[in-house]
Structure formats: C-alpha cells, structure tokens
Design an enzyme around this catalytic site. Structure first.
Site, PDB file in Angstrom:
ATOM      1  N   GLU A  41       0.844  -1.188   0.000  1.00  0.00           N
ATOM      2  CA  GLU A  41       0.000   0.000   0.000  1.00  0.00           C
ATOM      3  C   GLU A  41       0.885   1.247   0.000  1.00  0.00           C
ATOM      4  O   GLU A  41       1.944   1.274   0.615  1.00  0.00           O
ATOM      5  CB  GLU A  41      -0.879  -0.016   1.256  1.00  0.00           C
ATOM      6  CG  GLU A  41      -1.835   1.159   1.380  1.00  0.00           C
ATOM      7  CD  GLU A  41      -2.633   1.134   2.674  1.00  0.00           C
ATOM      8  OE1 GLU A  41      -3.724   1.715   2.689  1.00  0.00           O
ATOM      9  OE2 GLU A  41      -2.147   0.524   3.663  1.00  0.00           O
ATOM     10  N   LYS A 113      -9.828   1.366  -2.153  1.00  0.00           N
ATOM     11  CA  LYS A 113     -10.020   0.854  -0.789  1.00  0.00           C
ATOM     12  C   LYS A 113     -11.377   1.282  -0.235  1.00  0.00           C
ATOM     13  O   LYS A 113     -11.719   2.469  -0.235  1.00  0.00           O
ATOM     14  CB  LYS A 113      -8.882   1.382   0.084  1.00  0.00           C
ATOM     15  CG  LYS A 113      -8.867   0.880   1.520  1.00  0.00           C
ATOM     16  CD  LYS A 113      -7.647   1.458   2.229  1.00  0.00           C
ATOM     17  CE  LYS A 113      -7.555   1.034   3.683  1.00  0.00           C
ATOM     18  NZ  LYS A 113      -6.352   1.614   4.327  1.00  0.00           N
ATOM     19  N   CYS A 158      -5.221  -3.298   2.960  1.00  0.00           N
ATOM     20  CA  CYS A 158      -4.957  -3.022   4.367  1.00  0.00           C
ATOM     21  C   CYS A 158      -6.160  -3.214   5.287  1.00  0.00           C
ATOM     22  O   CYS A 158      -6.538  -4.325   5.595  1.00  0.00           O
ATOM     23  CB  CYS A 158      -4.347  -1.625   4.500  1.00  0.00           C
ATOM     24  SG  CYS A 158      -3.424  -1.358   6.047  1.00  0.00           S
TER      25      CYS A 158
END
Length: 285
Positions: A41, A113, A158
């Site tokens: 990321e 995300k 994440c």
C-alpha cells in the site's frame, strides 16, 4: 499449476521521484523468474496528510506514476500488482487505489479501498483516513493470465482485512488469490496481522499475498512489515519479518492446493448467509 511470486517489502518515503529511482532496479530483479510482482500500500509516496498529498498525488487521467509502473511491467514482461497509490479527485479528496498491470503493461483492474482506517490507538496520533480519502464503492475480482495459468485475484487493501464479509463475497465471485497490500501500524500488526491474514486464507480456502510496508517512514509513521504468503490451509509460506531494508521475498504456490483444500473442508458450499433469523433473547432481571 505452479505460480512464482515476488513480493517487494519496502519503506516508502514522500518523494515519488526517489522511489522510482530506487524501485526500478528492485522491480527488474524481482521480475526475474516471477509471474507476478507485488508491492505494498502507498508504494509511491506515504504522505501524512491532505496538504502533503496535494503536492504528491496526481489525477487518474494521464497519471505519470501509473504510467511508470505500466512501463515497468512491459519492460520486464511480468504482471505487477501495485498495492496502492494516492489518486487525486476533482473535489480535493483522494482515492487509495490499487492497480494491477498485465505483463504487457496494460491495466487489468483498479480497486479503491473501501474501508477507511479511522482509529485512535494508545500512544499514537489519531488515524482519520476518511478525512482525506474517498472510500471505494465496489469490490473487485480480476481474472488474468499469470505464467501458464489464468488466475482470479481478489483485490483488497490493508484495513479491508478486518471485514471478512468482503472476502466471502469475493471468493464466491471466483477469487483464488487475495491481494492484501498494507501499511499496518506496529501496535495493530503485532497484535492482529498474522491472525487476520491466516483467518482470511482459511475461511475462504484461498491463497493470500499480503505485501507490507516496513520501518519508520519520513512522515513519522512506523509500519509492521511481515509481508506474508499464506496457503489455503492457513500455512505461512513466506514471512518478511520486520526490516527497513527493501527486501524481495519469493514464493512458489501450487494452484492445485485450492481444490485439495476445498475438497477436504468444503465450507464454501455450506454457506447459510441470509437464510437464518437472528433472535435476541432478553433474560428478565
């Protein structure tokens, strides 16, 4: 049905030009013998706030940072999963966007995300990702050729890791390998990283590739490292441990393990989601 992986664990700073100068040779070395090269990321610039991002991030259209990774994929004839980079929206907010490139340098898929990291940890500055980033609104699985195989990747980033329903939905859409690029904090990483990664692999009978940031960054944040490759049985095949040095981690996975695991424990065929009632019982005091 073997697939050769190369994970690049690094400690990204806040100068994209410096990162590209550093990563060019790293990606070339990682690509040797690899069907897929992965990065963590925020692999281009790990900014601390919106003010910094405005000087570092670019709009999606004609994005030079994306073009650079496309060039690396084509030059090295290897698919690249760019864990994520910040992309500037017209409204001044940003997307935390993952990009997958084919071995010819074409963009195979993008994913923004979904889950924003808004937490307050003891002894740490508050994290308010939603103050800067616009969350994504769609889950993404992409089927693409890797080596001699066609493989379906489920794309996540994440903090998505903590929301198991996303992975269940993706596996029922055909995902075989989950990408979980991350910049996990050290406190949460030490407490939860290995357990959550292994849980996502076990409950979906999928491989997980979790390429992580590691070290103390120019923005003052410290990340946990421990890039992982985990098989569908939950076994850790690679662990990058914790280091600030850029490291290439390699693993070979056998896609036949998917069928073996799913035949042994066919939990994906036993889903009852939405078919039962939840009843709260109150005991009189």
């Amino acid at each position: 049905m073997a697939l050769n992986l190369a994970l690049i664990q690094t400690c990204t700073g806040m100068d994209p030009a410096a990162e590209f100068a550093h990563l060019g040779d790293i990606i070339a070395r990682a690509a040797e013998g690899a069907d897929l090269v992965t990065l963590p990321e925020m692999a281009v610039a790990f900014a601390e706030n919106a003010k910094q991002l405005k000087t570092l991030a670019e709009p999606w259209e004609n994005n030079s940072q994306v073009a650079w990774f496309a060039e690396q994929a084509a030059k090295n004839q290897t698919a690249i999963a760019l864990g994520s980079l910040a992309v500037m929206h017209e409204d001044g907010r940003f997307a935390n966007r993952s990009v997958v490139f084919t071995a010819s340098g074409e963009i195979a898929a993008t994913y923004d995300k979904i889950h924003m990291f808004d937490v307050t940890l003891a002894g740490e500055k508050p994290y308010r990702e939603s103050a800067t980033y616009q969350p994504g609104t769609r889950a993404v699985a992409v089927s693409l050729p890797l080596g001699q195989e066609r493989v379906t990747l489920g794309l996540t980033v994440c903090y998505d890791l903590r929301f198991s329903y996303l992975y269940r939905d993706l596996v029922h859409s055909g995902a075989q390998i989950f990408m979980i690029p991350a910049a996990f904090t050290r406190p949460t990483g030490k407490a939860h990283w290995h357990t959550l990664i292994r849980a996502r692999a076990i409950e979906t009978s999928c491989f997980v590739i979790a390429t992580a940031q590691s070290g103390t960054h120019a923005n003052g944040r410290s990340t946990y490292g421990h890039s992982l490759v985990v098989n569908p049985w939950g076994e850790v095949l690679v662990d990058g441990e914790q280091t600030r040095q850029t490291t290439i981690l390699r693993a070979t996975i056998d896609l036949a393990d998917l069928g073996k695991t799913r035949n042994a424990v066919p939990s994906l065929t036993h889903d009852c989601a939405g078919s039962y009632e939840i009843k709260l019982l109150e005991i009189p005091s």
